[in-house]
Structures are given as C-alpha cells and as structure tokens.
Write a protein that holds these residues in place. Structure first.
Motif, PDB file in Angstrom:
ATOM      1  N   TYR A 305      47.830  41.805  27.746  1.00  0.00           N
ATOM      2  CA  TYR A 305      47.820  41.405  29.159  1.00  0.00           C
ATOM      3  C   TYR A 305      48.593  40.096  29.366  1.00  0.00           C
ATOM      4  O   TYR A 305      49.256  39.912  30.369  1.00  0.00           O
ATOM      5  CB  TYR A 305      46.378  41.231  29.675  1.00  0.00           C
ATOM      6  N   SER A 306      48.475  39.201  28.384  1.00  0.00           N
ATOM      7  CA  SER A 306      49.133  37.892  28.533  1.00  0.00           C
ATOM      8  C   SER A 306      50.644  37.999  28.301  1.00  0.00           C
ATOM      9  O   SER A 306      51.390  37.104  28.678  1.00  0.00           O
ATOM     10  CB  SER A 306      48.525  36.870  27.573  1.00  0.00           C
ATOM     11  N   ARG A 307      51.072  39.082  27.661  1.00  0.00           N
ATOM     12  CA  ARG A 307      52.512  39.253  27.410  1.00  0.00           C
ATOM     13  C   ARG A 307      53.194  40.114  28.461  1.00  0.00           C
ATOM     14  O   ARG A 307      54.388  40.367  28.390  1.00  0.00           O
ATOM     15  CB  ARG A 307      52.710  39.878  26.018  1.00  0.00           C
ATOM     16  N   LYS A 308      52.410  40.606  29.416  1.00  0.00           N
ATOM     17  CA  LYS A 308      52.940  41.517  30.440  1.00  0.00           C
ATOM     18  C   LYS A 308      53.655  40.674  31.497  1.00  0.00           C
ATOM     19  O   LYS A 308      53.022  40.063  32.369  1.00  0.00           O
ATOM     20  CB  LYS A 308      51.758  42.298  31.053  1.00  0.00           C
ATOM     21  N   SER A 309      54.995  40.620  31.404  1.00  0.00           N
ATOM     22  CA  SER A 309      55.732  39.645  32.215  1.00  0.00           C
ATOM     23  C   SER A 309      55.756  39.993  33.705  1.00  0.00           C
ATOM     24  O   SER A 309      55.987  39.126  34.535  1.00  0.00           O
ATOM     25  CB  SER A 309      57.158  39.509  31.686  1.00  0.00           C
ATOM     26  N   THR A 310      55.516  41.243  34.070  1.00  0.00           N
ATOM     27  CA  THR A 310      55.555  41.593  35.499  1.00  0.00           C
ATOM     28  C   THR A 310      54.262  41.217  36.218  1.00  0.00           C
ATOM     29  O   THR A 310      54.220  41.212  37.445  1.00  0.00           O
ATOM     30  CB  THR A 310      55.782  43.110  35.698  1.00  0.00           C
ATOM     31  N   LEU A 311      53.217  40.916  35.442  1.00  0.00           N
ATOM     32  CA  LEU A 311      51.900  40.684  36.030  1.00  0.00           C
ATOM     33  C   LEU A 311      51.833  39.347  36.771  1.00  0.00           C
ATOM     34  O   LEU A 311      52.143  38.294  36.210  1.00  0.00           O
ATOM     35  CB  LEU A 311      50.850  40.715  34.911  1.00  0.00           C
ATOM     36  N   ARG A 312      51.459  39.384  38.048  1.00  0.00           N
ATOM     37  CA  ARG A 312      51.367  38.164  38.862  1.00  0.00           C
ATOM     38  C   ARG A 312      49.933  37.872  39.282  1.00  0.00           C
ATOM     39  O   ARG A 312      49.561  36.733  39.510  1.00  0.00           O
ATOM     40  CB  ARG A 312      52.229  38.312  40.128  1.00  0.00           C
ATOM     41  N   ARG A 313      49.136  38.909  39.457  1.00  0.00           N
ATOM     42  CA  ARG A 313      47.744  38.739  39.880  1.00  0.00           C
ATOM     43  C   ARG A 313      46.837  39.534  38.949  1.00  0.00           C
ATOM     44  O   ARG A 313      47.097  40.715  38.698  1.00  0.00           O
ATOM     45  CB  ARG A 313      47.557  39.270  41.308  1.00  0.00           C
ATOM     46  N   LEU A 314      45.799  38.871  38.441  1.00  0.00           N
ATOM     47  CA  LEU A 314      44.893  39.524  37.502  1.00  0.00           C
ATOM     48  C   LEU A 314      43.466  39.050  37.757  1.00  0.00           C
ATOM     49  O   LEU A 314      43.118  37.911  37.455  1.00  0.00           O
ATOM     50  CB  LEU A 314      45.323  39.202  36.063  1.00  0.00           C
ATOM     51  N   PHE A 315      42.665  39.921  38.332  1.00  0.00           N
ATOM     52  CA  PHE A 315      41.279  39.564  38.652  1.00  0.00           C
ATOM     53  C   PHE A 315      40.329  40.363  37.757  1.00  0.00           C
ATOM     54  O   PHE A 315      40.220  41.586  37.879  1.00  0.00           O
ATOM     55  CB  PHE A 315      40.978  39.834  40.128  1.00  0.00           C
ATOM     56  N   LEU A 316      39.698  39.641  36.828  1.00  0.00           N
ATOM     57  CA  LEU A 316      38.785  40.269  35.871  1.00  0.00           C
ATOM     58  C   LEU A 316      37.402  39.637  35.947  1.00  0.00           C
ATOM     59  O   LEU A 316      36.554  39.867  35.082  1.00  0.00           O
ATOM     60  CB  LEU A 316      39.350  40.131  34.442  1.00  0.00           C
ATOM     61  N   ASP A 317      37.182  38.843  36.984  1.00  0.00           N
ATOM     62  CA  ASP A 317      35.911  38.125  37.081  1.00  0.00           C
ATOM     63  C   ASP A 317      34.751  39.086  37.372  1.00  0.00           C
ATOM     64  O   ASP A 317      34.947  40.203  37.834  1.00  0.00           O
ATOM     65  CB  ASP A 317      35.998  37.019  38.140  1.00  0.00           C
ATOM     66  N   GLY A 318      33.535  38.626  37.050  1.00  0.00           N
ATOM     67  CA  GLY A 318      32.345  39.419  37.351  1.00  0.00           C
ATOM     68  C   GLY A 318      32.125  40.586  36.414  1.00  0.00           C
ATOM     69  O   GLY A 318      31.581  41.610  36.830  1.00  0.00           O
ATOM     70  N   ASN A 319      32.549  40.453  35.138  1.00  0.00           N
ATOM     71  CA  ASN A 319      32.262  41.486  34.142  1.00  0.00           C
ATOM     72  C   ASN A 319      31.469  40.856  32.993  1.00  0.00           C
ATOM     73  O   ASN A 319      30.817  39.820  33.188  1.00  0.00           O
ATOM     74  CB  ASN A 319      33.573  42.105  33.651  1.00  0.00           C
ATOM     75  N   TYR A 320      31.512  41.462  31.813  1.00  0.00           N
ATOM     76  CA  TYR A 320      30.829  40.926  30.636  1.00  0.00           C
ATOM     77  C   TYR A 320      31.820  40.748  29.496  1.00  0.00           C
ATOM     78  O   TYR A 320      31.520  41.021  28.339  1.00  0.00           O
ATOM     79  CB  TYR A 320      29.668  41.860  30.228  1.00  0.00           C
ATOM     80  N   LEU A 321      33.042  40.339  29.859  1.00  0.00           N
ATOM     81  CA  LEU A 321      34.099  40.196  28.862  1.00  0.00           C
ATOM     82  C   LEU A 321      33.747  39.072  27.891  1.00  0.00           C
ATOM     83  O   LEU A 321      33.166  38.055  28.292  1.00  0.00           O
ATOM     84  CB  LEU A 321      35.436  39.919  29.548  1.00  0.00           C
ATOM     85  N   THR A 322      34.121  39.294  26.627  1.00  0.00           N
ATOM     86  CA  THR A 322      33.766  38.339  25.569  1.00  0.00           C
ATOM     87  C   THR A 322      35.010  37.844  24.832  1.00  0.00           C
ATOM     88  O   THR A 322      36.120  38.305  25.099  1.00  0.00           O
ATOM     89  CB  THR A 322      32.817  38.995  24.553  1.00  0.00           C
ATOM     90  N   GLY A 323      34.792  36.952  23.913  1.00  0.00           N
ATOM     91  CA  GLY A 323      35.880  36.434  23.101  1.00  0.00           C
ATOM     92  C   GLY A 323      36.624  35.335  23.831  1.00  0.00           C
ATOM     93  O   GLY A 323      36.216  34.877  24.894  1.00  0.00           O
TER      94      GLY A 323
END
Ligand SMILES: *[C@@H]1O[C@H](CO)[C@@H](O)[C@H](O)[C@H]1NC(C)=O
Ligand SMILES: *[C@@H]1O[C@H](CO)[C@@H](O)[C@H](O)[C@H]1NC(C)=O
Ligand SMILES: *[C@@H]1O[C@H](CO)[C@@H](O)[C@H](O)[C@H]1NC(C)=O
Length: 377
Positions: A305-323
C-alpha cells in the motif's frame, strides 16, 4: 412542372400556420390544473401558461414563455422551473406522445407517478429529482423505448426496483434517496451510471444483475442493507471507475488481479467486512482513493500500500489492524491523505497526519486480536 394539386396546397398551408394538436393542449391544461394554483408564483413559467394563446405558436410574447418546447404542432419538452409547485402530475401527460424530455426537478409535486408516463415511446430524459412523489414504480420500464436518463432521486418511492434489463438505451439510472426495498434486479446492459444510494435495498451483489454491463463506470449503492461478500468479479467490470458501497452490511471482500482497469475510487467503509486488507487492490493501475474504514479488518497494513504511487487517499481507520504501519508512509515522500486511527497499530506516530486519530485502548485490541472469545455456556 406539374401543377401541385389543391388538396396538397391546403395541407401545406395548414402545417405552415400550425396550431398545437388539440390532445396536446388538453394535456397541458390538465397538467397545469393539477398544480395547486397558490403555488404558482406570478413570475413563474406556469403563470405564463395562458390558454387564450396557442402553446406551440410563436412568437411567445407574454404567454407560454417557458416550461415547454414544441416541434411543429407537438410538445416535445416539459421542463418546469424550480418555483416550488405543489400538486400532482396529471396522467394526461401520456397524451404528449412526442415528448423527449420531462424535467420537473426541485419542486414539491406529490402523489404517485402516473403509470401512463411509462408508455411514452419517445421519452429520452425523465427527471423528477427532489419532489415528493410516492408509491411504486411499474415492474418494468420496457415500454420506455427511448429512455436514456431516468432520475427520480430524492422522492418517497417505495416497493421494488423496476426491471430495466430489456432497455438497450438506458445509460443513467438514479433512484437514490427513496424507500425502495428488495434486491437489485437485472440491470440495463448499457448503463454508465447506477445510483441507488440511501434506500432499503437488500440481498447479495448478484452476478446475474451486472453480468452484461460492459460500460458501467459509476456505481453508488451506499446506505442500503446489502449483504454477503463483495465479490471479485464486481471490481473486474471492464468500465468501472468509481464504486461506493459504504454503509451496507457486507461481511467480506474479494479482490483479484485485473488484466486492465480504470478503477479510481473504492469506498467500502462502514460495513462489517472481516479478514485482512486485500493486497490485490494495489494491482489496480490507477486506484487513487480507497476507504475500508469502520469495518472489522485485522492484520497488518500491507507494505504494498505504501508503494502504490497512484494512491492519494487511504482511509483505514476504525478497524483492528495490527503491527507497525509500513515505513513508506512516513518517508516524507508519501503524499497520501487519510487515516490509520482507531486501530490496534503499534507506533503510529501522532506527529503524522495519518496517525492523528489515536489507536484503540489496548484492552479492546487484546480481546479482538488473539484474546480468546469466551463462548457463553
Ligand atoms: C390570459 O390572457 C388574456 C389575454 O391576454 C388575459 O385577458 C387574461 O387575463 C389572462 N388570464 C390569466 C389567468 O392570466
Ligand atoms: C457471471 O455470469 C456470467 C453470465 O451469466 C457467467 O458467464 C460468468 O461465469 C459468471 N461469473 C461468475 C464469477 O460467477
Ligand atoms: C489476488 O489475485 C490473484 C489472481 O487474481 C488470486 O489468485 C488471489 O487469490 C488473490 N488474493 C487474494 C488474497 O484474494
């Protein structure tokens, strides 16, 4: 030169000084009388509809100044101004068989949409957006042989969605903000835009509803009660650019690698999607906006996801993501806007915009990730 027979001359002269077909005049009279007269302001188009003049005869000096267009002696367009007209739409509208456009948007018309309207053979554009029409739509729109744009959004329609599958002309369908229920039926195969936001639609995303749609570009299905897994074929539809499936009851998402795709934006936030973040999203060549916020996703944020150069908006809040969030987001080169907050991430530095919103309390994270769920005995 052969002389022109007198009867033809007579016909020519009557068409030259044409007056509106009488059934069109009676339809217009019925349409105006179905409007509450106290809601016809003096400056409005309908105020100028004065039947001492002929509706289609030009020039229009003081009468029939607007809200209709004619071609020869037939009315072809009915386009109300947003003057706040209330009342109903007269079923005699179906006598205007040469109509190509009806646009009555942004008024206060109520009651049912007359079924007879759906028999107009030349109607290409039907816009009744932002009124108070209620009742159901006919089960099929197959009688609208020329329909291209159907927008009855922001009304109070109930019942199920009409079957549009037999239409080869329909390209834009917007029935958002109504009270429609039931599943999504088989859709018109040449649709470019489908908007059914904020209804009470239920059921799965079914392959048979979408299977022949090769042009579909924009899909807006948010704020419904759709269930099941968002299937991988859905995102592989060849013309797809923007998808909004937010605020439904989806529980899963499957993403496979496309051959080619114009997909730019996906919003599947506010569902109940479980599992890990799909890495395959990064295989969509021009994906620029992704929201999976407020689901039940676990696991790390993929490095990809961090290497995806076209990505401008990324909303992943409100989950149980770890690491730990991938380094790439914090390298200073990343221009991604969005949020990783309200997760169970380790060291998401609040100095960074993506991490501004704080993480979940560790007690909640322990229970959700790894903590054993106690079964009630
Ligand atoms: C309609 O037009 C006629 C002639 O111009 C006029 O006398 C009459 O008052 C008008 N009616 C309305 C309701 O405006
Ligand atoms: C979807 O439907 C089409 C035609 O009905 C069929 O050919 C195709 O295999 C189906 N795809 C999936 C993923 O079920
Ligand atoms: C990613 O896509 C490939 C090819 O389409 C597929 O085989 C694989 O199962 C996908 N991965 C996930 C996690 O869905």
């Amino acid at each position: 030169m052969t002389p022109i027979p007198a009867v033809i001359l007579l016909l020519l002269s009557t068409t030259a000084t044409t007056t509106t077909l009488s059934s069109d005049v009676s339809a217009l009279k019925a349409i105006k009388s179905a409007i509450n007269p106290t809601t016809i302001p003096p400056y409005s188009c309908l105020a100028s509809w004065n039947f001492t003049s002929d509706p289609c005869s030009t020039p229009h000096v003081t009468h029939f100044l607007c809200a209709l267009s004619c071609s020869a002696n037939r009315v072809t367009q009915l386009t109300f101004d947003p003057a706040g007209y209330s009342g109903t739409l007269s079923p005699l509208v179906s006598q205007l068989t040469e109509l190509t456009t009806i646009d009555l948007s942004d008024n206060k018309l109520s009651g049912p949409i007359p079924t007879s309207l759906f028999s107009l053979p030349n109607l290409q554009t039907l816009i009744l957006r932002t009124n108070s029409f209620s009742g159901t739509l006919p089960p099929t729109i197959s009688t609208l042989k020329s329909i291209q744009t159907l927008d009855i959004s922001h009304n109070s329609l109930s019942g199920s969605l009409p079957d549009t599958s037999s239409s080869l002309t329909l390209t834009r369908l917007d029935l958002s903000f109504n009270k429609l229920t039931g599943p999504i039926p088989k859709l018109a195969r040449n649709l470019l835009e489908l908007a059914l936001r904020s209804n009470s639609l239920s059921g799965f995303l079914s392959n048979s509803s979408f299977s022949e749609l090769t042009q579909l570009e924009v899909v807006e299905l948010s704020e419904n009660f759709l269930v099941g897994t968002i299937p991988s074929w859905f995102f592989l539809q060849p013309g797809l650019q923007q998808v909004n499936l937010a605020n439904n009851k989806f529980t899963g998402i499957e993403i496979s690698i496309p051959v080619d795709s114009d997909l730019v934006a996906v919003d599947a936030g506010y569902n109940k999607i479980t599992g890990c973040l799909p890495v395959n999203f990064t295989a969509y060549p021009v994906l620029s906006s992704l929201s999976l916020r407020y689901n039940v996703l676990h696991g790390p944020i993929p490095e990809e996801y961090s290497r995806k150069s076209t990505l401008r908006r990324l909303f992943l809040d409100g989950n149980y993501l770890t690491g730990m969030p991938p380094e790439g987001f914090f390298s200073g080169k990343s221009s991604v806007y969005g949020s990783f907050g309200d997760n169970c991430l380790k060291s998401c530095p609040t100095s960074l915009q993506l991490c501004l919103k704080s993480q979940k309390p560790s007690s909640i994270c322990r229970r959700a990730n790894g903590g054993k769920v106690k079964l009630k005995s």
